[in-house]
Design an enzyme around this catalytic site. Structure first.
Site, short mmCIF file in Angstrom:
data_model
loop_
_atom_site.label_atom_id
_atom_site.label_comp_id
_atom_site.label_asym_id
_atom_site.label_seq_id
_atom_site.Cartn_x
_atom_site.Cartn_y
_atom_site.Cartn_z
N PHE A 58 0.81 -1.22 0.00
CA PHE A 58 0.00 0.00 0.00
C PHE A 58 0.85 1.28 0.00
CE2 PHE A 58 0.32 -1.67 4.38
CZ PHE A 58 0.93 -0.60 5.03
N HIS A 125 -2.18 11.70 11.75
CA HIS A 125 -0.95 10.95 12.02
C HIS A 125 -0.47 11.29 13.41
CE1 HIS A 125 3.14 9.37 11.66
NE2 HIS A 125 3.53 10.50 12.24
N1 UDP Z 1 -2.04 2.28 6.24
C1 UDP Z 1 -2.95 1.69 5.35
N2 UDP Z 1 -3.08 0.32 5.38
C2 UDP Z 1 -2.38 -0.46 6.24
C3 UDP Z 1 -1.48 0.14 7.14
C4 UDP Z 1 -1.34 1.52 7.11
O1 UDP Z 1 -3.59 2.37 4.57
O2 UDP Z 1 -2.57 -1.71 6.22
C5 UDP Z 1 -1.88 3.75 6.21
C6 UDP Z 1 -2.68 4.46 7.31
O3 UDP Z 1 -3.17 5.68 6.77
C7 UDP Z 1 -1.65 4.67 8.38
C8 UDP Z 1 -0.38 4.94 7.56
O4 UDP Z 1 -0.51 4.07 6.44
O5 UDP Z 1 -1.98 5.76 9.23
C9 UDP Z 1 0.92 4.66 8.30
O6 UDP Z 1 0.89 3.35 8.79
P1 UDP Z 1 1.46 3.00 10.25
O7 UDP Z 1 1.61 1.53 10.32
O8 UDP Z 1 2.64 3.85 10.56
O9 UDP Z 1 0.21 3.39 11.21
P2 UDP Z 1 -0.01 4.63 12.21
O10 UDP Z 1 1.29 4.84 12.95
O11 UDP Z 1 -0.39 5.83 11.37
O12 UDP Z 1 -1.13 4.21 13.13
MG MG Z 2 3.23 5.13 12.17
#
Ligand code: UDP
Ligand code: MG
Length: 167
Positions: A58, A125
């Site tokens: 993704f 975020h």
């Molecule tokens: N994201 C997504 N699908 C997934 C994992 C993440 O669309 O399976 C997107 C989501 O918008 C997320 C961002 O990618 O906020 C960053 O991912 P992370 O794992 O860092 O999560 P966060 O720290 O934002 O909770």
């Molecule tokens: Mg993150």
């Protein structure tokens, strides 16, 4: 422990006019806002910000998402919250990454959605730990934009730097 957390109100949060609601929710933490600005998100900044997810399927879509391509809002509101356990407090209010799994009353649970393409549009975020917070804050802000001294700085003399001033 006092710490800093980077918060971004993502393009969907801006488009849905959620800035006020999100800031109100975050004010429950009683943390201090020590920096805030609207920021354009270049591809380079987006890729650097999410570099830990570079190998995920993704990745290209979340780069388009944070750059505002999915919402025709090419900016984010970037803030730094500072104080006792800032990261855990902000992440708790934000809720889980997947908005369908997030606590319904959390920010992401209340306002997030999953697109038909599978992207978690989760409106905000929040840095995930102290190391990531420092890395992200240094990416999004210059020392002079932050009203406290979060990290060590050095003085440099800059010559012939092109800058805009009010006429
Ligand atoms: N994201 C997504 N699908 C997934 C994992 C993440 O669309 O399976 C997107 C989501 O918008 C997320 C961002 O990618 O906020 C960053 O991912 P992370 O794992 O860092 O999560 P966060 O720290 O934002 O909770
Ligand atoms: Mg993150």
């Amino acid at each position: 422990m006092e710490q800093a957390a980077l918060i971004l109100i993502k393009p969907d949060g801006l488009k849905k006019s959620l800035t006020g609601n999100i800031l109100t929710r975050l004010s429950e933490t009683k943390l201090e806002i020590v920096a805030a600005k609207m920021a354009r998100v270049s591809r380079q900044l987006a890729e650097e910000h999410y570099k830990h997810l570079k190998d995920k399927p993704f990745f290209p879509e979340i780069i388009r998402y944070i750059q505002g391509e999915l919402h025709n809002r090419h900016k984010v509101l970037a803030l730094i919250y500072w104080g006792e356990d800032a990261i855990a407090k902000c992440r708790e209010l934000a809720g889980a990454t997947n908005p369908e799994e997030a606590e319904p009353t959390s920010i992401r649970g209340s306002y997030g959605r999953i697109t038909t393409a599978g992207v978690y549009e989760n409106v905000i975020h929040v840095s995930s730990n102290i190391e990531e917070a420092e890395r992200e804050i240094k990416l999004w802000f210059q020392p002079g934009e932050v009203i406290v001294n979060l990290y060590p700085t050095k003085e440099v003399v800059k010559k012939e730097v092109k800058a805009k001033e009010w006429t």
